[in-house]
Design a protein around this motif. Sequence first.
Motif, PDB file in Angstrom:
ATOM      1  N   VAL A  18      84.867  82.639  30.591  1.00 62.85           N
ATOM      2  CA  VAL A  18      84.754  83.412  29.352  1.00 62.85           C
ATOM      3  C   VAL A  18      85.939  84.354  29.222  1.00 62.85           C
ATOM      4  CG1 VAL A  18      83.388  85.151  28.136  1.00 62.85           C
ATOM      5  CG2 VAL A  18      82.243  83.236  29.270  1.00 62.85           C
ATOM      6  N   HIS A  19      86.286  85.019  30.328  1.00 62.40           N
ATOM      7  CA  HIS A  19      87.439  85.929  30.334  1.00 62.40           C
ATOM      8  C   HIS A  19      88.728  85.185  29.973  1.00 62.40           C
ATOM      9  CE1 HIS A  19      90.338  88.938  31.804  1.00 62.40           C
ATOM     10  NE2 HIS A  19      90.938  87.913  32.384  1.00 62.40           N
ATOM     11  N   ASP A  20      88.938  84.031  30.580  1.00 62.63           N
ATOM     12  CA  ASP A  20      90.175  83.275  30.358  1.00 62.63           C
ATOM     13  C   ASP A  20      90.305  82.830  28.901  1.00 62.63           C
ATOM     14  OD1 ASP A  20      90.816  83.600  33.004  1.00 62.63           O
ATOM     15  OD2 ASP A  20      90.155  81.600  33.618  1.00 62.63           O
ATOM     16  N   LYS A  21      89.209  82.350  28.309  1.00 59.80           N
ATOM     17  CA  LYS A  21      89.258  81.900  26.910  1.00 59.80           C
ATOM     18  C   LYS A  21      89.537  83.067  25.971  1.00 59.80           C
ATOM     19  CE  LYS A  21      86.255  77.878  27.496  1.00 59.80           C
ATOM     20  NZ  LYS A  21      84.935  77.263  27.142  1.00 59.80           N
ATOM     21  N   ALA A  22      88.883  84.199  26.245  1.00 58.44           N
ATOM     22  CA  ALA A  22      89.100  85.373  25.396  1.00 58.44           C
ATOM     23  C   ALA A  22      90.522  85.896  25.556  1.00 58.44           C
ATOM     24  CB  ALA A  22      88.083  86.460  25.745  1.00 58.44           C
ATOM     25  N   SER A  23      91.038  85.866  26.776  1.00 56.93           N
ATOM     26  CA  SER A  23      92.410  86.334  27.023  1.00 56.93           C
ATOM     27  C   SER A  23      93.419  85.431  26.334  1.00 56.93           C
ATOM     28  CB  SER A  23      92.684  86.373  28.531  1.00 56.93           C
ATOM     29  OG  SER A  23      91.863  87.320  29.163  1.00 56.93           O
ATOM     30  N   GLU A  24      93.181  84.128  26.400  1.00 56.85           N
ATOM     31  CA  GLU A  24      94.088  83.185  25.752  1.00 56.85           C
ATOM     32  C   GLU A  24      94.130  83.422  24.241  1.00 56.85           C
ATOM     33  OE1 GLU A  24      94.733  78.320  25.327  1.00 56.85           O
ATOM     34  OE2 GLU A  24      93.118  79.134  26.575  1.00 56.85           O
ATOM     35  N   GLU A  52      91.015  96.146  25.391  1.00 59.81           N
ATOM     36  CA  GLU A  52      90.016  96.841  26.201  1.00 59.81           C
ATOM     37  C   GLU A  52      88.649  96.183  26.115  1.00 59.81           C
ATOM     38  OE1 GLU A  52      90.110 100.823  24.777  1.00 59.81           O
ATOM     39  OE2 GLU A  52      92.066 101.295  25.705  1.00 59.81           O
ATOM     40  N   ALA A  53      88.415  95.438  25.045  1.00 52.60           N
ATOM     41  CA  ALA A  53      87.114  94.796  24.845  1.00 52.60           C
ATOM     42  C   ALA A  53      87.030  93.405  25.468  1.00 52.60           C
ATOM     43  CB  ALA A  53      86.820  94.709  23.352  1.00 52.60           C
ATOM     44  N   LEU A  54      88.106  92.945  26.089  1.00 50.61           N
ATOM     45  CA  LEU A  54      88.067  91.616  26.715  1.00 50.61           C
ATOM     46  C   LEU A  54      86.993  91.565  27.796  1.00 50.61           C
ATOM     47  CD1 LEU A  54      91.863  90.745  27.198  1.00 50.61           C
ATOM     48  CD2 LEU A  54      90.251  89.689  25.595  1.00 50.61           C
TER      49      LEU A  54
END
Length: 258
Positions: free
Chosen positions: A18-24, A43-45
């Motif tokens: 989830v983190h990786d997709k949101a970061s991308e 900050e909301a990632l």
Amino acid sequence: MGLDIYLYTRDQEQANNVHDKASEAFYEREDWASESERKAALEALPPYATYEKVASEKYPDHLFGRRYLRSSYNGSGFNRAVPDMVGKEHDLSWIFEPVRGGSDEYSFELTEGSLAALEQAKARALQVAAELGGCDPLRTMTESGMVGPQDHLWSQPPTEEQVLDWYRSEKAKNGERDDTWGEGYSNGKGTVLGFKKGLEVLAVTLGRDILGRLSAVIVYRSEALDSYIQSAEIVAEFCDEALSLIKADGSCFMHWSG
């Protein structure tokens, strides 16, 4: 730098996906209304879940743990030292060969279908521990011509007396430190292996270093054998940890970095 092996739970892996997709998505976006909006989105990632440090049950102070293993690239790393001592390429790659197969992936899922392979890897780890326990822990090291400022180098090959004078001067400068090879150092004139203990040197011959230069090759007996035996036993614990996570959650993830 070196080889790092991590064990992540199923939930940690899912959180990181989830983190990786949101970061991308965040880093691909360019139409921010303002810098404050961009910072707020950053900050909301969703947070990244690092692996959990779980100490070995037998050797809780060891670098290796039930969810983390490491081999540095230098001569003291497990993957270099252990094959030297046992005379076989029985390193971490060999131990986990049943689990990884021919895969060169850096992250892969372990499931119930991996249980037998993990048991094989555990058996291999304990085999390496037994091999280490019965071996003469011989190692080699190479010492080539040193480099450095000209006034720090030998102007010509030194005599035996000059070498002893050099060593004594190094000892005088460094006091009475109880150095072993792990805390030794090199300078323009050579390598100091210790002032009180040093190495148990068994043989010296002429060979070549990793750069192909003429080099003294020293055969010595390692005093770190117990640490490598403990490392191999903790690798078996690592396999047990993976087995328990699979039985509890249905899967876990192994990350192979290096």
